[in-house]
Design an enzyme around this catalytic site. Structure first.
Site, short mmCIF file in Angstrom:
data_model
loop_
_atom_site.label_atom_id
_atom_site.label_comp_id
_atom_site.label_asym_id
_atom_site.label_seq_id
_atom_site.Cartn_x
_atom_site.Cartn_y
_atom_site.Cartn_z
N THR A 235 42.32 47.75 44.15
CA THR A 235 43.50 47.74 44.94
C THR A 235 43.99 49.05 45.65
OG1 THR A 235 45.91 47.43 44.56
CG2 THR A 235 44.64 48.22 42.72
N ASP A 236 44.74 48.76 46.66
CA ASP A 236 45.43 49.84 47.32
C ASP A 236 46.27 50.89 46.33
OD1 ASP A 236 47.70 48.20 47.14
OD2 ASP A 236 48.00 48.18 49.35
N GLU A 237 46.90 49.99 45.36
CA GLU A 237 47.59 50.85 44.47
C GLU A 237 46.98 51.99 43.85
OE1 GLU A 237 50.30 48.19 42.09
OE2 GLU A 237 50.11 46.73 43.69
N TYR B 255 49.34 49.72 35.70
CA TYR B 255 48.48 48.90 36.08
C TYR B 255 47.69 49.71 36.86
CZ TYR B 255 46.78 45.78 40.03
OH TYR B 255 45.99 45.16 40.83
N LYS C 289 43.45 50.40 36.88
CA LYS C 289 42.68 50.05 38.00
C LYS C 289 41.83 51.29 38.50
CE LYS C 289 41.89 46.55 39.75
NZ LYS C 289 41.02 45.25 39.43
P1 NAD Z 1 45.50 37.10 38.54
O1 NAD Z 1 46.41 37.76 37.34
O2 NAD Z 1 46.04 35.96 39.35
O3 NAD Z 1 44.07 36.63 37.99
C1 NAD Z 1 43.45 37.49 36.89
C2 NAD Z 1 42.34 36.44 36.36
O4 NAD Z 1 41.69 36.94 35.32
C3 NAD Z 1 42.85 35.36 35.37
O5 NAD Z 1 42.44 34.21 35.92
C4 NAD Z 1 42.80 35.46 34.03
O6 NAD Z 1 42.78 34.36 33.30
C5 NAD Z 1 41.34 36.21 34.21
N1 NAD Z 1 41.53 37.43 33.12
C6 NAD Z 1 42.51 38.05 32.40
N2 NAD Z 1 41.74 38.97 31.48
C7 NAD Z 1 40.54 38.33 31.22
C8 NAD Z 1 39.61 38.89 30.37
N3 NAD Z 1 39.32 39.87 29.42
N4 NAD Z 1 38.26 37.87 30.62
C9 NAD Z 1 38.15 36.99 31.71
N5 NAD Z 1 39.10 36.84 32.46
C10 NAD Z 1 40.31 37.35 32.31
O7 NAD Z 1 45.17 38.35 39.44
P2 NAD Z 1 44.83 38.20 41.10
O8 NAD Z 1 46.10 38.75 41.82
O9 NAD Z 1 44.08 37.18 41.52
O10 NAD Z 1 44.00 39.60 41.18
C11 NAD Z 1 42.45 39.19 40.93
C12 NAD Z 1 42.11 40.87 41.16
O11 NAD Z 1 42.28 41.49 42.58
C13 NAD Z 1 42.58 42.03 40.28
O12 NAD Z 1 41.53 42.67 39.73
C14 NAD Z 1 43.47 42.70 40.83
O13 NAD Z 1 43.56 44.13 40.48
C15 NAD Z 1 42.98 42.73 42.23
N6 NAD Z 1 43.98 42.73 43.62
C16 NAD Z 1 45.13 41.98 43.46
C17 NAD Z 1 45.77 41.94 44.58
C18 NAD Z 1 46.92 40.98 44.69
O14 NAD Z 1 47.79 41.31 45.65
N7 NAD Z 1 47.03 40.26 43.92
C19 NAD Z 1 45.58 42.92 45.57
C20 NAD Z 1 44.44 43.67 45.62
C21 NAD Z 1 43.66 43.60 44.59
P1 TYD Z 2 54.56 42.08 43.43
O1 TYD Z 2 54.30 40.90 44.16
O2 TYD Z 2 54.74 42.23 41.91
O3 TYD Z 2 53.25 42.83 43.90
P2 TYD Z 2 53.11 44.67 43.70
O4 TYD Z 2 54.15 45.31 42.82
O5 TYD Z 2 51.67 44.90 43.25
O6 TYD Z 2 53.08 45.23 45.05
O7 TYD Z 2 55.85 42.83 44.11
C1 TYD Z 2 55.69 43.03 45.51
C2 TYD Z 2 57.01 43.81 45.97
O8 TYD Z 2 58.03 42.94 45.52
C3 TYD Z 2 57.32 45.09 45.16
O9 TYD Z 2 57.89 46.02 45.98
C4 TYD Z 2 58.37 44.57 44.14
C5 TYD Z 2 59.03 43.54 44.87
N1 TYD Z 2 59.55 42.63 43.97
C6 TYD Z 2 61.10 42.02 44.20
O10 TYD Z 2 61.75 42.91 44.63
N2 TYD Z 2 61.52 41.15 43.13
C7 TYD Z 2 60.56 40.28 42.32
O11 TYD Z 2 61.12 39.47 41.77
C8 TYD Z 2 59.33 40.71 42.36
C9 TYD Z 2 58.47 40.00 41.54
C10 TYD Z 2 58.82 41.80 43.20
#
Ligand code: NAD
Ligand code: TYD
Length: 343
Positions: free
Chosen positions: A125-127, A153, A157
């Site tokens: 992630t960019d985070e 988090y 990562k």
């Molecule tokens: P999510 O929380 O929707 O899904 C995570 C999945 O992992 C779930 O299906 C959960 O059941 C499974 N899981 C959790 N613990 C587990 C374990 N111990 N063993 C097997 N499976 C397990 O997450 P997401 O938003 O789809 O993100 C997926 C990946 O992408 C993550 O690694 C996250 O860091 C990365 N990512 C997410 C975003 C975003 O915007 N959501 C952006 C950049 C990177």
């Molecule tokens: P989020 O979807 O949790 O992603 P991330 O924190 O990983 O970027 O949140 C996106 C942005 O929105 C973040 O700056 C936090 C803000 N946010 C709110 O203002 N209200 C909310 O209820 C949530 C879930 C997030």
């Protein structure tokens, strides 16, 4: 080739599983997921009967289980999405983030070392780069930006990323890492900003905006992330990191107002709440490397992706309604009860 996708029942993982099953019928896709609160097999329903798809339930941090699976399956490629992914939950309970995101990753890496692998890909992630100031729109994260994390988090990562690179350097494991900006689109769990706003606005419920809503995120439609990972896994160079993003920066308030307008809902639903501790100000990716080296281009902008996403939530109410009506109600009250009172 045989590919294990971990976390394939989550938001991005389920979109990726669907993408791979459809675009690579010659490959065998195994979806390995623990089905935590964030995992949902409804999200892979469109491919559940495909001949090149299988689901296995299990924990990436369970060494015995993972080694047995590798012994039986002899996978060629691992794409690791499995993680605890929500910053707010990591602030409340950091430990599970270490277990899943760090120990889960090193367990998979150890299995790759023992059984051999053609490619291990880490979805990051960019985070991991921390944040950028709001008054310097000229600054972007590149692959050379130092890791500098803010939340439990992002720290977990970043730690996983460091182990992936260490296993490349120390053991010669063929790895790649992709780091993407915030995703949105179908099957996004409604604890995250965009699906939370859509689902709550449709129910005429208050929308919690942290602080002043001025924090900036760089939004990418989820299938554009999937196409980027597909390219990195198949054509990316071993030992390399690729940043993914589409230059779609928006303040949180802009995002919320855009969705309310599209749904014809009043801005009076917005409720400013106590800010997230350590809240990152701005994320912004420079995707030049993946664009020039691998020819990746996103299909959607924020303005074209948002209406498609809203329509998906309107057409798939069943998918999210049982989430927001179930256990999740308790989560919302716990997470926001105090913040709404204090605002
Ligand atoms: P999510 O929380 O929707 O899904 C995570 C999945 O992992 C779930 O299906 C959960 O059941 C499974 N899981 C959790 N613990 C587990 C374990 N111990 N063993 C097997 N499976 C397990 O997450 P997401 O938003 O789809 O993100 C997926 C990946 O992408 C993550 O690694 C996250 O860091 C990365 N990512 C997410 C975003 C975003 O915007 N959501 C952006 C950049 C990177
Ligand atoms: P989020 O979807 O949790 O992603 P991330 O924190 O990983 O970027 O949140 C996106 C942005 O929105 C973040 O700056 C936090 C803000 N946010 C709110 O203002 N209200 C909310 O209820 C949530 C879930 C997030």
């Amino acid at each position: 080739m045989k590919m294990i996708v971990t976390g394939g029942a989550g938001f991005i993982g389920s979109n990726f599983v669907q993408y791979e099953v459809k675009n690579h019928p010659e490959d065998e896709i195994i979806n390995l997921d623990l089905l935590t609160y964030a995992g949902n097999l409804e999200s892979v329903k469109p491919v559940e009967n495909a001949p090149n798809y299988r689901f296995v339930r299990g924990d990436i941090a369970d060494r015995e289980f993972i080694f047995r699976l590798f012994e039986e399956e002899k996978p060629d490629v691992i794409v690791n999405f499995a993680a605890e992914s929500h910053v707010d939950r990591s602030i409340t309970d950091p430990e599970i983030f270490v277990r899943t995101n760090v120990v889960g990753t090193t367990t998979l890496l150890d299995a790759c070392r023992k059984y051999g692998i053609k490619r291990y890909h880490q979805v990051s992630t960019d985070e991991v780069y921390g944040d950028l100031p709001l008054d310097r729109p000229d600054l972007f994260f590149t692959e050379e930006t130092p890791l500098h994390t803010s939340s439990p988090y992002s720290s977990a990562k970043a730690s996983a990323d460091l182990f992936v690179m260490a296993y490349h350097r120390t053991y010669g494991l063929p790895v790649t890492i992709s780091r993407c900006s915030n995703n949105y689109g179908p099957y996004h769990f409604p604890e995250k900003l965009i699906p939370l706003v859509i689902s709550r606005a449709l129910n005429d419920e208050e929308i919690p905006v942290y602080g002043k809503g001025e924090n900036v995120r760089d939004w990418l439609y989820v299938t554009d992330h999937c196409s980027a990972i597909d390219l990195v896994v198949r054509k990316g160079r071993e030992g390399e990191v690729y940043n993914i993003g589409g230059h779609n920066e928006r303040t949180n308030l802009d995002v919320v107002k855009t969705i309310l307008k599209a749904l014809n809902k009043p801005e009076s639903l917005i409720k400013y709440v106590t800010d997230r501790p350590g809240h990152d100000l701005r994320y912004a990716m420079d995707p030049t490397k993946i664009e020039t080296e691998l020819g990746w281009k996103p299909e959607y902008t924020f303005d074209t992706g948002i209406p498609v996403t809203i329509q998906w939530y309107l057409d798939n109410k069943e998918w999210w309604e049982h989430i927001v009506n179930g256990e999740y109600t308790k989560y919302f009250d716990n997470m926001y009860g105090k913040r709404l009172e204090n605002a």
